[in-house]
Scaffold this motif. Structure first.
Motif, mmCIF file in Angstrom:
data_model
loop_
_atom_site.group_PDB
_atom_site.id
_atom_site.type_symbol
_atom_site.label_atom_id
_atom_site.label_comp_id
_atom_site.label_asym_id
_atom_site.label_seq_id
_atom_site.Cartn_x
_atom_site.Cartn_y
_atom_site.Cartn_z
ATOM 1 N N GLN A 13 -13.054 -2.286 4.420
ATOM 2 C CA GLN A 13 -12.658 -1.115 3.631
ATOM 3 C C GLN A 13 -13.025 0.166 4.378
ATOM 4 N N LYS A 14 -12.095 1.130 4.354
ATOM 5 C CA LYS A 14 -12.328 2.410 5.009
ATOM 6 C C LYS A 14 -11.596 3.510 4.252
ATOM 7 N N ALA A 15 -12.276 4.639 4.068
ATOM 8 C CA ALA A 15 -11.664 5.784 3.382
ATOM 9 C C ALA A 15 -10.663 6.472 4.302
ATOM 10 N N LYS A 16 -9.716 7.149 3.666
ATOM 11 C CA LYS A 16 -8.750 7.976 4.384
ATOM 12 C C LYS A 16 -9.492 8.977 5.260
ATOM 13 N N ALA A 17 -8.941 9.292 6.419
ATOM 14 C CA ALA A 17 -9.572 10.248 7.338
ATOM 15 C C ALA A 17 -9.899 11.547 6.602
ATOM 16 N N GLY A 18 -11.146 12.016 6.762
ATOM 17 C CA GLY A 18 -11.566 13.271 6.158
ATOM 18 C C GLY A 18 -12.163 13.123 4.766
ATOM 19 N N ASN A 19 -12.116 11.918 4.179
ATOM 20 C CA ASN A 19 -12.658 11.701 2.835
ATOM 21 C C ASN A 19 -13.956 10.909 2.892
ATOM 22 N N GLU A 137 3.744 -11.474 -12.766
ATOM 23 C CA GLU A 137 2.809 -12.555 -12.470
ATOM 24 C C GLU A 137 3.546 -13.727 -11.836
ATOM 25 N N VAL A 138 2.971 -14.244 -10.744
ATOM 26 C CA VAL A 138 3.489 -15.457 -10.112
ATOM 27 C C VAL A 138 2.421 -16.535 -10.209
ATOM 28 N N ARG A 139 2.876 -17.776 -10.339
ATOM 29 C CA ARG A 139 1.963 -18.923 -10.406
ATOM 30 C C ARG A 139 2.471 -19.964 -9.421
ATOM 31 N N GLU A 140 1.578 -20.386 -8.524
ATOM 32 C CA GLU A 140 1.969 -21.319 -7.461
ATOM 33 C C GLU A 140 0.911 -22.403 -7.297
ATOM 34 N N PRO A 141 1.328 -23.593 -6.828
ATOM 35 C CA PRO A 141 0.339 -24.638 -6.533
ATOM 36 C C PRO A 141 -0.566 -24.218 -5.382
ATOM 37 N N LEU A 142 -1.763 -24.762 -5.369
ATOM 38 C CA LEU A 142 -2.784 -24.367 -4.407
ATOM 39 C C LEU A 142 -3.123 -25.522 -3.477
ATOM 40 N N GLU A 143 -3.124 -25.251 -2.182
ATOM 41 C CA GLU A 143 -3.517 -26.252 -1.191
ATOM 42 C C GLU A 143 -4.830 -25.843 -0.547
ATOM 43 N N ARG A 144 -5.678 -26.822 -0.309
ATOM 44 C CA ARG A 144 -6.941 -26.547 0.375
ATOM 45 C C ARG A 144 -6.653 -25.974 1.769
ATOM 46 N N GLY A 145 -7.419 -24.969 2.161
ATOM 47 C CA GLY A 145 -7.210 -24.328 3.459
ATOM 48 C C GLY A 145 -6.317 -23.102 3.389
ATOM 49 N N THR A 146 -5.709 -22.848 2.203
ATOM 50 C CA THR A 146 -4.874 -21.659 2.051
ATOM 51 C C THR A 146 -5.732 -20.406 2.139
ATOM 52 N N MET A 147 -5.199 -19.403 2.827
ATOM 53 C CA MET A 147 -5.845 -18.098 2.882
ATOM 54 C C MET A 147 -5.005 -17.094 2.123
ATOM 55 N N PHE A 148 -5.678 -16.094 1.564
ATOM 56 C CA PHE A 148 -5.017 -15.004 0.860
ATOM 57 C C PHE A 148 -5.469 -13.686 1.480
ATOM 58 N N ALA A 149 -4.525 -12.806 1.704
ATOM 59 C CA ALA A 149 -4.838 -11.440 2.148
ATOM 60 C C ALA A 149 -4.390 -10.507 1.025
ATOM 61 N N LEU A 150 -5.339 -9.849 0.397
ATOM 62 C CA LEU A 150 -5.077 -8.888 -0.673
ATOM 63 C C LEU A 150 -5.331 -7.513 -0.065
ATOM 64 N N PHE A 151 -4.360 -6.580 -0.182
ATOM 65 C CA PHE A 151 -4.521 -5.329 0.566
ATOM 66 C C PHE A 151 -3.879 -4.136 -0.135
ATOM 67 N N SER A 152 -4.457 -2.974 0.131
ATOM 68 C CA SER A 152 -3.940 -1.730 -0.433
ATOM 69 C C SER A 152 -2.889 -1.134 0.495
ATOM 70 N N ASP A 153 -2.271 -0.024 0.063
ATOM 71 C CA ASP A 153 -1.124 0.505 0.805
ATOM 72 C C ASP A 153 -1.483 1.242 2.094
ATOM 73 N N GLY A 154 -2.767 1.277 2.439
ATOM 74 C CA GLY A 154 -3.151 1.767 3.761
ATOM 75 C C GLY A 154 -2.805 0.776 4.850
ATOM 76 N N ASP A 187 -4.441 6.924 4.949
ATOM 77 C CA ASP A 187 -4.604 6.462 3.576
ATOM 78 C C ASP A 187 -5.862 5.598 3.503
ATOM 79 N N ASP A 188 -6.418 5.477 2.277
ATOM 80 C CA ASP A 188 -7.512 4.543 2.066
ATOM 81 C C ASP A 188 -7.014 3.138 2.417
ATOM 82 N N THR A 189 -7.896 2.336 3.009
ATOM 83 C CA THR A 189 -7.498 1.014 3.493
ATOM 84 C C THR A 189 -8.497 -0.034 3.039
ATOM 85 N N THR A 190 -7.996 -1.060 2.347
ATOM 86 C CA THR A 190 -8.831 -2.204 1.957
ATOM 87 C C THR A 190 -8.073 -3.481 2.261
ATOM 88 N N LEU A 191 -8.750 -4.406 2.930
ATOM 89 C CA LEU A 191 -8.225 -5.738 3.191
ATOM 90 C C LEU A 191 -9.260 -6.754 2.739
#
Length: 196
Positions: A13-19, A137-154, A187-191
């Motif tokens: 996570q990192k704030a927008k430049a200057g903030n 909302e989406v619902r999907e089956p889950l497999e072991r070893g799956t990775m998820f990347a949740l991220f903001s618009d930065g 922009d603010d950035t979160t991954l």
């Protein structure tokens, strides 16, 4: 990386430049039945954006057992008199082996299989904080070893390259991402990287 029993999780996570304040906030919770992770981006940037995104995280933290409809209703209440937010909520069910992702606005979710096949969820436009909304909302089956990347618009999709996910350790992924992101961001950035 943080200590969880069923998933590995690492956050950049990192704030927008200057903030000083980052307008993005996140929260996660795990028990023996499920894991939930939420990411909110307050509209605009700075302290007022942070206040709004934190208000939504406090709602979820107070009761992580809420379903997505309840989360939206309670979040709208918490945002009265504040700026709005965009929100993404990922819930992984360990017992039933599926995941659900609910979102409103441009919080992104990418799933990466153990074979590094990427799939991107298309966000629904809008934001919380004005009137009653429903989340896509989406619902999907889950497999072991799956990775998820949740991220903001930065972050744009091309920032999350195929080679980034050749790393198998979530902390290595966020370290590699941080190296790529050394330039000034407008922009603010979160991954958030989560591995089941």
């Amino acid at each position: 990386m943080v200590d969880t029993k069923y998933v590995d999780i690492s956050v950049y996570q990192k704030a927008k430049a200057g903030n000083y304040y980052c307008g993005d906030s996140y929260y996660y919770y795990e028990n023996d039945d499920f894991f939930i992770c939420a990411l909110a981006d307050g509209l605009g940037s700075g302290e007022l954006a942070k206040e709004s995104s934190q208000a939504v995280m406090h709602v979820i933290e107070a009761n992580p057992l809420m379903d997505t409809k309840q989360i939206v209703q309670a979040s709208n209440q918490a945002l009265i008199g504040k700026r709005g937010v965009v929100l993404g909520v990922l819930k992984i069910s360990f017992k039933d082996h599926y995941y659900t992702y609910a979102s409103i606005g441009n919080i992104g979710l990418m799933t990466i299989t153990s074979d590094t096949i990427k799939s991107r969820n298309i966000p629904m436009s809008g934001y919380l904080g004005v009137y009653a909304r429903t989340m896509k909302e989406v619902r999907e089956p889950l497999e072991r070893g799956t990775m998820f990347a949740l991220f903001s618009d930065g972050i744009v999709s091309r920032d999350l390259s195929h080679t980034l996910f050749r790393q198998k350790d979530v902390q290595d992924i966020t370290y590699a991402f941080a190296e790529k992101m050394k330039q000034v961001r407008d922009d603010d950035t979160t991954l958030i990287i989560i591995k089941y």
